[in-house]
Design a protein around this motif. Structure first.
Motif, PDB file in Angstrom:
ATOM      1  N   LEU A 128      -7.105 -29.192   1.241  1.00  0.00           N
ATOM      2  CA  LEU A 128      -7.727 -29.076  -0.075  1.00  0.00           C
ATOM      3  C   LEU A 128      -6.627 -28.746  -1.077  1.00  0.00           C
ATOM      4  N   LEU A 129      -6.308 -29.697  -1.939  1.00  0.00           N
ATOM      5  CA  LEU A 129      -5.232 -29.542  -2.907  1.00  0.00           C
ATOM      6  C   LEU A 129      -5.858 -29.275  -4.274  1.00  0.00           C
ATOM      7  N   LEU A 130      -5.592 -28.114  -4.845  1.00  0.00           N
ATOM      8  CA  LEU A 130      -6.206 -27.727  -6.109  1.00  0.00           C
ATOM      9  C   LEU A 130      -5.213 -27.931  -7.252  1.00  0.00           C
ATOM     10  N   THR A 131      -5.649 -28.588  -8.322  1.00  0.00           N
ATOM     11  CA  THR A 131      -4.742 -28.804  -9.442  1.00  0.00           C
ATOM     12  C   THR A 131      -5.470 -28.830 -10.780  1.00  0.00           C
ATOM     13  N   ILE A 132      -4.816 -28.255 -11.781  1.00  0.00           N
ATOM     14  CA  ILE A 132      -5.315 -28.356 -13.148  1.00  0.00           C
ATOM     15  C   ILE A 132      -4.382 -29.229 -13.986  1.00  0.00           C
ATOM     16  N   ASP A 133      -3.379 -29.824 -13.330  1.00  0.00           N
ATOM     17  CA  ASP A 133      -2.463 -30.739 -14.021  1.00  0.00           C
ATOM     18  C   ASP A 133      -1.923 -31.742 -13.010  1.00  0.00           C
ATOM     19  N   LYS A 134      -2.645 -32.841 -12.843  1.00  0.00           N
ATOM     20  CA  LYS A 134      -2.294 -33.814 -11.807  1.00  0.00           C
ATOM     21  C   LYS A 134      -1.259 -34.824 -12.261  1.00  0.00           C
ATOM     22  N   SER A 135      -0.803 -34.739 -13.517  1.00  0.00           N
ATOM     23  CA  SER A 135       0.018 -35.799 -14.094  1.00  0.00           C
ATOM     24  C   SER A 135       1.359 -35.994 -13.400  1.00  0.00           C
ATOM     25  N   ASN A 136       1.935 -34.930 -12.843  1.00  0.00           N
ATOM     26  CA  ASN A 136       3.262 -35.053 -12.234  1.00  0.00           C
ATOM     27  C   ASN A 136       3.237 -35.076 -10.711  1.00  0.00           C
ATOM     28  N   ILE A 137       2.053 -35.177 -10.135  1.00  0.00           N
ATOM     29  CA  ILE A 137       1.944 -35.252  -8.673  1.00  0.00           C
ATOM     30  C   ILE A 137       2.273 -36.668  -8.215  1.00  0.00           C
ATOM     31  N   LEU A 138       2.981 -36.773  -7.103  1.00  0.00           N
ATOM     32  CA  LEU A 138       3.415 -38.080  -6.606  1.00  0.00           C
ATOM     33  C   LEU A 138       2.233 -39.045  -6.442  1.00  0.00           C
ATOM     34  N   PRO A 139       2.371 -40.287  -6.908  1.00  0.00           N
ATOM     35  CA  PRO A 139       1.306 -41.287  -6.729  1.00  0.00           C
ATOM     36  C   PRO A 139       0.925 -41.481  -5.263  1.00  0.00           C
ATOM     37  N   THR A 140       1.902 -41.354  -4.366  1.00  0.00           N
ATOM     38  CA  THR A 140       1.621 -41.530  -2.937  1.00  0.00           C
ATOM     39  C   THR A 140       0.714 -40.432  -2.398  1.00  0.00           C
ATOM     40  N   ILE A 141       0.778 -39.242  -2.987  1.00  0.00           N
ATOM     41  CA  ILE A 141      -0.142 -38.169  -2.579  1.00  0.00           C
ATOM     42  C   ILE A 141      -1.524 -38.423  -3.172  1.00  0.00           C
ATOM     43  N   HIS A 142      -1.549 -38.864  -4.436  1.00  0.00           N
ATOM     44  CA  HIS A 142      -2.837 -39.233  -5.044  1.00  0.00           C
ATOM     45  C   HIS A 142      -3.556 -40.262  -4.184  1.00  0.00           C
ATOM     46  N   SER A 143      -2.817 -41.239  -3.688  1.00  0.00           N
ATOM     47  CA  SER A 143      -3.425 -42.347  -2.944  1.00  0.00           C
ATOM     48  C   SER A 143      -3.985 -41.910  -1.594  1.00  0.00           C
ATOM     49  N   ARG A 144      -3.504 -40.783  -1.076  1.00  0.00           N
ATOM     50  CA  ARG A 144      -3.973 -40.307   0.222  1.00  0.00           C
ATOM     51  C   ARG A 144      -5.090 -39.275   0.117  1.00  0.00           C
ATOM     52  N   ALA A 145      -5.449 -38.934  -1.119  1.00  0.00           N
ATOM     53  CA  ALA A 145      -6.452 -37.895  -1.325  1.00  0.00           C
ATOM     54  C   ALA A 145      -7.749 -38.469  -1.882  1.00  0.00           C
ATOM     55  N   GLN A 146      -8.840 -37.854  -1.475  1.00  0.00           N
ATOM     56  CA  GLN A 146     -10.122 -38.156  -2.104  1.00  0.00           C
ATOM     57  C   GLN A 146     -10.261 -37.203  -3.286  1.00  0.00           C
ATOM     58  N   HIS A 147     -10.367 -37.758  -4.488  1.00  0.00           N
ATOM     59  CA  HIS A 147     -10.379 -36.937  -5.696  1.00  0.00           C
ATOM     60  C   HIS A 147     -11.783 -36.434  -6.006  1.00  0.00           C
ATOM     61  N   VAL A 148     -11.857 -35.149  -6.294  1.00  0.00           N
ATOM     62  CA  VAL A 148     -13.131 -34.513  -6.624  1.00  0.00           C
ATOM     63  C   VAL A 148     -12.938 -33.749  -7.935  1.00  0.00           C
TER      64      VAL A 148
END
Length: 302
Positions: A128-148
């Motif tokens: 469970l990755l918690l973020t209030i600023d997703k803009s600088n997170i690696l795209p490859t991590i975004h692609s492996r996560a289900q966004h809620v």
């Protein structure tokens, strides 16, 4: 139905239907709310029993790992410790769950280290990755996560920002602004808010010198997310003016009265909102903020 109530139901359905993902990214505007939902989800993954609840509340659940820091970054060594703990098999329940709070704090080295772990996670392990600023997170991590997306609770937002004025808090709450970002800005938020309000009134009423207000307003911003926040504040002013024009009183981010000339039409305000959206996209694509804001004003004239 409330957006967070729907989110709760979707998370519970994933558990009950045995369709849990390996990685979830909880994103929102208030860290305290994200923290509470991560604990809610973890408890239900383990099973909402008195024992699991007690172990989680005491911070002693052997199948749970919570990584957070008061420092500005989360380092590779901290992530390595987490991965070592998660490579062990669960002992109390069927699953292991780990939470990384403020994921945007990970250093590039820590992020790359975790990426390998996310690509080949241990069985029965949920991140469970918690973020209030997703803009600088690696795209490859975004692609492996289900966004809620989880909307910040008003009480949590006010708890983090209780030092601000009543007018500031009203703006933050109605516009659901990022509490973490506002907290970092400190007193600068009040100045930015007031500048946005003054600019909005001039722009709405087609003040001949409104373009001159852009530079001093942008000078208050130090990074891209400040520019995006500024656009949110201006958008709130224009929308409040539109609601007032339509004799509606259900949206009022600004406690102050926005004086709008009788000649200003709803169509004009709609055009302004469209230009704000366009300016937002330009900022996202790293167009110079001055060009984005000047284009927003000029193009709104039709």
């Amino acid at each position: 139905m409330d957006i967070n109530q729907t989110t709760e139901e979707n998370l519970l359905n994933a558990i009950h239907n045995n369709r849990l993902s390996h990685t979830y990214m909880f994103e929102g505007d208030t860290l305290e709310t994200l923290r509470r939902y991560s604990m809610f989800f973890a408890l239900n993954i383990f099973g909402d029993t008195p024992r699991n609840r007690a172990l989680l509340e005491e911070g002693n659940h052997p199948d749970f790992y919570y990584l957070s820091t008061e420092e500005t970054t989360i380092k590779k060594e901290e992530v390595a410790h987490l991965m070592h703990a998660m490579n062990n098999k669960p002992t109390e329940t069927e699953y292991k769950v780990y939470v990384i709070e403020a994921f945007e704090k990970l250093t590039p080295q820590a992020e790359n280290s975790l990426l390998k772990f996310l690509e080949e996670p241990p069985e029965k392990t949920v991140a469970l990755l918690l973020t209030i600023d997703k803009s600088n997170i690696l795209p490859t991590i975004h692609s492996r996560a289900q966004h809620v997306f989880i909307k910040g609770d008003s009480g949590d937002r006010m708890k983090e920002l209780g030092h601000l004025s009543e007018g500031d808090l009203q703006t933050i709450d109605v516009l659901s602004l990022n509490a973490g970002h506002i907290k970092e800005l400190g007193e600068d938020f009040s100045r930015l808010r007031n500048a946005a309000l003054e600019f909005s009134v001039k722009w709405i009423n087609r003040h001949s010198l409104v373009l001159l207000d852009i530079k001093p307003m942008l000078d208050m911003c130090s990074e891209r997310r400040d520019h995006l926040l500024l656009l949110q504040l201006i958008d709130g002013g224009v929308r409040q003016a539109m609601h007032s024009k339509l004799n509606l009183d259900i949206f009022k981010p600004y406690k102050e009265e926005l004086k709008v000339d009788k000649m200003i039409s709803v169509n004009h305000l709609t055009k302004m909102l469209e230009e704000i959206e366009q300016a937002n996209k330009m900022i996202q694509f790293n167009v110079h903020p001055t060009l984005a804001f000047e284009g927003m004003v000029i193009n709104s004239k039709g």
